[in-house]
Design a protein around this motif. Structure first.
Motif, short mmCIF file in Angstrom:
data_model
loop_
_atom_site.label_atom_id
_atom_site.label_comp_id
_atom_site.label_asym_id
_atom_site.label_seq_id
_atom_site.Cartn_x
_atom_site.Cartn_y
_atom_site.Cartn_z
N VAL B 188 47.63 33.43 -11.04
CA VAL B 188 48.63 32.52 -12.29
C VAL B 188 48.26 31.87 -13.16
O VAL B 188 47.12 31.77 -13.24
CB VAL B 188 48.81 31.75 -10.15
CG1 VAL B 188 49.91 30.84 -11.55
CG2 VAL B 188 49.58 32.29 -9.54
N ASP B 190 49.80 30.44 -16.49
CA ASP B 190 50.77 30.23 -17.38
C ASP B 190 50.27 29.27 -19.04
O ASP B 190 48.83 30.15 -19.81
CB ASP B 190 51.13 28.52 -17.07
CG ASP B 190 50.33 27.90 -16.37
OD1 ASP B 190 50.00 27.18 -17.83
OD2 ASP B 190 50.08 27.35 -15.75
N ALA B 200 54.67 28.55 -12.95
CA ALA B 200 53.64 28.71 -12.65
C ALA B 200 52.62 27.99 -11.47
O ALA B 200 52.56 28.24 -10.05
CB ALA B 200 53.04 28.82 -13.42
N GLY B 201 53.72 26.75 -11.65
CA GLY B 201 52.95 25.87 -10.38
C GLY B 201 53.52 25.74 -8.87
O GLY B 201 53.02 26.05 -8.05
N SER B 204 52.54 28.66 -7.50
CA SER B 204 50.79 28.61 -6.54
C SER B 204 50.88 27.67 -5.29
O SER B 204 50.76 28.20 -4.72
CB SER B 204 49.59 28.34 -7.40
OG SER B 204 49.83 28.27 -8.93
N GLN B 211 46.53 32.88 -3.08
CA GLN B 211 46.61 32.55 -4.78
C GLN B 211 45.36 33.07 -5.33
O GLN B 211 44.40 32.63 -4.21
CB GLN B 211 47.01 31.56 -5.53
CG GLN B 211 46.35 31.28 -6.52
CD GLN B 211 46.51 30.34 -7.27
OE1 GLN B 211 47.58 28.91 -6.70
NE2 GLN B 211 46.56 28.98 -8.12
N SER B 214 43.64 30.96 -10.49
CA SER B 214 44.34 30.47 -12.49
C SER B 214 44.01 30.62 -13.42
O SER B 214 42.78 30.65 -12.93
CB SER B 214 44.77 29.66 -11.45
OG SER B 214 44.22 28.43 -11.65
N ASP B 215 44.43 30.18 -14.37
CA ASP B 215 44.09 30.54 -15.71
C ASP B 215 44.69 29.97 -17.17
O ASP B 215 46.51 30.27 -16.20
CB ASP B 215 43.28 32.02 -16.39
CG ASP B 215 42.58 31.01 -17.11
OD1 ASP B 215 42.50 30.37 -17.70
OD2 ASP B 215 41.71 32.20 -18.06
N GLN B 216 44.65 29.33 -17.94
CA GLN B 216 45.75 28.73 -18.59
C GLN B 216 45.32 30.09 -20.33
O GLN B 216 44.49 29.12 -20.14
CB GLN B 216 46.02 27.15 -18.85
CG GLN B 216 47.33 26.53 -20.15
CD GLN B 216 47.23 25.19 -19.21
OE1 GLN B 216 47.17 24.59 -20.52
NE2 GLN B 216 47.70 24.88 -18.90
N ILE B 217 46.26 30.44 -20.59
CA ILE B 217 45.96 30.16 -22.42
C ILE B 217 46.76 29.35 -23.16
O ILE B 217 47.42 28.55 -22.23
CB ILE B 217 46.25 31.79 -21.74
CG1 ILE B 217 48.11 32.11 -21.67
CG2 ILE B 217 46.25 32.71 -21.12
CD1 ILE B 217 48.47 33.34 -22.69
N VAL B 227 41.14 36.69 -19.87
CA VAL B 227 42.00 36.78 -18.80
C VAL B 227 41.96 38.08 -17.92
O VAL B 227 41.71 37.92 -16.69
CB VAL B 227 43.18 36.43 -19.57
CG1 VAL B 227 44.04 36.03 -18.03
CG2 VAL B 227 43.55 35.03 -19.90
N SER B 230 39.18 37.86 -15.56
CA SER B 230 38.98 37.06 -14.85
C SER B 230 39.71 37.60 -13.73
O SER B 230 39.34 37.77 -12.15
CB SER B 230 39.60 35.81 -15.25
OG SER B 230 38.19 34.83 -16.75
#
Lengths: 343, 379
Positions: B188, B190, B200-201, B204, B211, B214-217, B227, B230
């Motif tokens: 996931v 976001d 996204a939360g 998840s 899941q 997760s990562d955040q860009i 990403v 990963s």
């Protein structure tokens, strides 16, 4: 959402992943390095940060996309690197011309009048920031300019009326071909071209500055502008040449960027400009080889930071690293100025 | 020499002035000339007044705001054609989707006596940033597109939306990925914005053990290689992205170019043909984009995501007008009791201002194009 723990295992746990993060970082680092050249050249000669250089790059990215629209039309297709090569070369030429023209225009409008009047460096800096905004906004409002002269219908594929500030994509999506794997990273033909083109241009520029007559004039002006002028160096010409070279390199960087990413927008230069400037400072501003090293180090560090802390931390990692390097070596990794480069 | 340098300066000045002028022009595109209020003595006092639109018309997600304005304008045109003696105008306020820009525009809107209702705000971030201003001024609003769950938890009784919130969409998306797409390891990602993190939360949360990471860009990020690594390292068979079409397109492109073969899914922020343009036809192929919105009827006169919702939201205000509502309070009461079928589906509101029934649809990228006509209902 699950809180992400510090994950050193992601980076160092497996050799494959480590190489994969590193290879990805190197490719983007090469693009940073090419943009960083523009900052570093101008700083070396004028001791000025040309903050509008990011816009020189951004215009180059649009020149690439426009060339594809002009020669290929707007039909969206995938092409391999080989198929796209003829148009890509035309786009490279167009981008270098457009970027160089913007750089020369900048020099003529935003710098030369100030330098002639002996204005303090700070004023030129503000002038650069102003020019940067004006250029970025002009690109974002290009649909309006076109409609003023009644060309918005003819040019609608280029100016995109109503969506000029939106993302603008190259109609031809260049499909990279995986050549071999390093760790888990599939190294593609596009990656190799980006990396080697960046290296080749760096070497060529380095040799140009070290070995040619023009290069000697640039170095002389960087070292001591007054003595250089007394020895018959035309300093206005040297400054122009510096901007021209910076613009040509930004145009090349723009072409490589569009090969890899494929879309741009009117504010695309901002983040890349900040990163490239950081790379220039990291490597030692005013130093050509430093720009290359700084770009590659920054690209790799960002990816390592993403792996360990999560992508939202990549900028934090990059800038903390910059501060640490400057604390230990205040003049950057290779800290030598353009003027001191030996032939 | 001197002459020529003066000429250059004059040219530069003219250029700058031109920029400044045109920049001013961007804030208020809509017809602000209210053509002489009403006429008939019996006509509503709101005749000749305006609805406002607040949302992104330019900037990263400007395409979505343009879609909404298309829907609003369609509803107004239809109404004004039938009610030539009681025309309603539209005033647009371009926030560029930014929660930093929107509050200033919200103040302008509540201080404008001509404005009796708001279609918008467009996005969740700007809705959270401006809701209090509109609530305190008593200006009723109906958003066609802001889906963050927490907005309707704030107690802003003037705030409504004609679109299902992210809880519904996130649940449907997660269920689709695990049950229909057969994914067991979903990664996931976001972009850190209110809408994106909310959606996204929820995905998840519903995924639970399915899941994989997760990562955040960040918005504006173009290099997705970290990403991609990963995702591949986590051996994920699906990626869910919460965010808007530009980054979604770049992420899908980078994933495919990195040789990843799983299912790519994103939400309504990415459900735009520009997603395919950014990703390229090959990388976009097979992507699943969900939206709490049915496709527009084939004879509908506006295009794009949220156009039908904006059309419906506008019609609710116009219905209030025809019903004889005159003040903000009366309009608000009317909206609360509204219960009709719009072009986007049945519309009625609960106490919080959320729409009572909403359906979630999955749209697919097929043959290099986003197929807007044949979605699959996933809830």
């Amino acid at each position: 959402m699950k809180e992400r723990p510090l994950d050193f295992g992601a980076l160092f746990g497996s050799f494959d992943n480590f190489m994969s993060y590193t290879a990805g970082g190197l490719v983007f680092g090469a693009i940073y390095a090419l943009i960083a050249l523009g900052y570093t050249m101008v700083y070396g000669v004028l001791q000025l940060i040309n903050f509008a250089h990011s816009e020189v790059f951004m215009y180059g990215t649009f020149a690439v996309a426009w060339t594809f629209v002009f020669l290929h039309g707007t039909g969206r297709v995938n092409q391999s690197l080989g198929e796209a090569l003829p148009v890509l070369l035309a786009a490279l030429v167009a981008a270098m011309i457009v970027s160089a023209a913007i750089a020369l225009l900048l020099e003529r409008l935003a710098y030369r009048p100030l330098i002639k009047k002996g204005a303090p460096k700070l004023i030129a800096l503000i002038s650069a920031i102003g020019a940067s905004f004006a250029l970025a906004e002009a690109m974002g409002l290009r649909d309006r300019f076109a409609s003023w002269v009644g060309l918005d219908d003819n040019l609608k594929n280029y100016v995109v009326p109503g969506k000029a500030r939106d993302v603008y994509s190259n109609p031809v999506s260049i499909q990279p071909k995986g050549l071999f794997d390093i760790g888990g990273y599939s190294v593609t033909d596009v990656d190799l071209v980006v990396l080697f083109a960046a290296l080749a241009m760096m070497v060529a520029l380095d040799q140009f500055v070290r070995r040619t007559r023009f290069g000697r004039a640039i170095r002389a002006t960087a070292q001591d502008p007054e003595s250089a002028a007394l020895m018959g160096v035309n300093s206005t010409r040297v400054v122009q040449l510096t901007f021209l070279i910076g613009g040509l390199m930004a145009g090349a960087a723009a072409t490589l960027y569009m090969m890899k990413i494929g879309s741009t927008r009117q504010n695309a230069g901002f983040i890349l400009g900040v990163k490239a400037f950081t790379a220039a400072v990291m490597g030692g501003i005013g130093n050509l080889r430093g720009a290359l090293l700084g770009g590659l180090v920054l690209g790799v560090m960002e990816n390592w930071g993403s792996a360990v802390f999560g992508s939202e931390w990549k900028d934090v990692v990059a800038f903390v690293l910059l501060v640490l390097i400057l604390l230990v070596r205040p003049s950057g990794l290779l800290g030598e100025s353009l003027g001191k480069a030996r032939a | 020499m001197i002459r020529s340098s003066k000429r250059w300066q004059a040219l530069a000045l003219t250029a700058v002035a031109g920029l400044a002028l045109s920049a001013c022009g961007t804030t208020d595109d809509g017809g602000s000339d209210s053509s002489g209020g009403g006429g008939d003595a019996g006509a509503s006092p709101l005749c000749g007044k305006s609805l406002a639109f607040l949302g992104a018309l330019t900037g990263d997600a400007g395409a979505l705001g343009q879609n909404m304005v298309g829907g609003i304008q369609l509803a107004l045109d239809e109404y004004n054609k039938d009610n030539a003696d009681c025309k309603i105008e539209l005033k647009t306020f371009d926030s560029q989707g930014s929660p930093d820009t929107a509050p200033g525009l919200a103040t302008q809107i509540v201080n404008d006596d001509d404005i009796f209702g708001l279609v918008g705000p467009g996005f969740s971030g700007e809705s959270l940033a401006t809701g209090k201003t509109f609530f305190e001024a008593g200006l009723p609003s109906i958003s066609p597109s802001a889906t963050n769950v927490t907005i309707t938890d704030q107690g802003w009784t003037t705030w409504h939306r004609v679109i299902g919130n992210d809880d519904a969409q996130g649940t449907a998306d997660a269920t689709y990925l695990t049950e229909k797409a057969g994914a067991s390891k979903v990664y996931v990602v976001d972009d850190g914005q209110d809408y994106s993190k909310g959606l996204a939360g929820k995905v998840s949360e519903v995924l639970g053990d399915a899941q994989a990471g997760s990562d955040q860009i960040s918005v504006g990020q173009t290099d997705m290689s970290a990403v991609v690594t990963s995702v591949k390292a986590a051996d994920a068979d699906a990626v869910f992205y919460g965010g808007y079409y530009t980054e979604a397109g770049l992420l899908a492109k980078a994933l495919r170019q990195g040789g990843w073969k799983g299912t790519f899914m994103s939400g309504d922020g990415s459900e735009d043909p520009a997603f395919v343009e950014v990703a390229g036809p090959a990388a976009a192929e097979g992507a699943v984009l969900s939206a709490p919105a049915a496709p527009a009827p084939s004879d509908f006169g506006a295009t794009g995501l949220y156009a039908t919702q904006a059309y419906d939201a506008t019609n609710i205000f116009l219905a209030a007008l025809e019903d004889g509502a005159e003040t903000g309070e009366e309009i608000n009461t009317f909206i609360g009791s509204y219960n009709e079928d719009g072009v986007s589906g049945p519309i009625s509101f609960d106490d919080k201002g959320d729409i009572e029934s909403s359906s979630i649809y999955a749209y697919f990228v097929k043959d290099g194009e986003l197929d807007l006509e044949n979605p699959e209902q996933i809830q």
